[in-house]
Enzyme design. Sequence first.
Site, short mmCIF file in Angstrom:
data_model
loop_
_atom_site.label_atom_id
_atom_site.label_comp_id
_atom_site.label_asym_id
_atom_site.label_seq_id
_atom_site.Cartn_x
_atom_site.Cartn_y
_atom_site.Cartn_z
N THR A 1 3.90 -27.35 30.37
CA THR A 1 5.05 -27.79 30.55
C THR A 1 5.15 -28.94 31.77
OG1 THR A 1 5.57 -26.03 32.46
CG2 THR A 1 5.87 -25.53 30.10
N ARG B 1 0.67 -27.23 38.97
CA ARG B 1 1.36 -27.73 37.84
C ARG B 1 0.90 -27.18 36.39
NH1 ARG B 1 1.86 -34.28 36.59
NH2 ARG B 1 -0.20 -34.02 36.04
N ASP C 1 -8.40 -33.10 42.87
CA ASP C 1 -9.87 -33.30 42.29
C ASP C 1 -10.60 -33.86 43.45
OD1 ASP C 1 -9.55 -31.17 40.56
OD2 ASP C 1 -8.99 -32.61 38.88
N ASP D 1 -6.53 -37.64 39.87
CA ASP D 1 -6.07 -36.26 40.43
C ASP D 1 -6.34 -36.42 41.94
OD1 ASP D 1 -6.31 -33.37 41.31
OD2 ASP D 1 -5.26 -33.08 39.42
#
Length: 210
Positions: free
Chosen positions: A109, A105, A204, A201
Amino acid sequence: MNKKLVVMDHPLIQHKLTFLRDKNTGSKQFRELVSEIAMLMCYEATRDLPLKEVITETPMMKATTKVIAGRKLAFVPILRAGLGMVDGVLSLIPAAKVGHIGMYRDPETHQPVDYYCKLPSDLEQRDVIVLDPMLATGGSAIDAVDKIKKFNPRSIKFMCIIAAPEGVEAFTTAHPDVEVYCAGLDDKLNDHCYILPGLGDAGDRIFGTK
């Protein structure tokens, strides 16, 4: 409730999901939980596989029993976090083939950026289950299914652990024919497009990176 969304409320899934969300859960346990939840979800997501009758000879006598009716499956994790779900689903269906779609990602944006795609050559003969722990904005999932549809598989399902309402809406609007299976439908996305309350996340936490 969106008719294409299946939220799995099985007690074992919900119990494990609580520990998955906990910020104090380390990478080793997090990986194990992702794999276990994926296995339990796969059990439910494949409930509609067709069966056929066969004759089996038990130690006592011949019996009419059932086997899956020749349907071939493929799992396609979205890299990198989707890799954490692969071992769990393969423990149930070890003969399935595995493809990979790589995306990340863009931090500015929040749009998906493709970097890798390798799918089984006989995808048109297979039912595909796409794997990604998180359905946030829906961008990566939409893009991944766009790619898979070009190969004309028999069917597609999308399986995630956590989903945001915004992602579910975007995905089911783009792909109204694809069922979404999740373990938790959360409240919303924050300003950085992270799911709340979420679990952080997933990539992660699976791989121990920041």
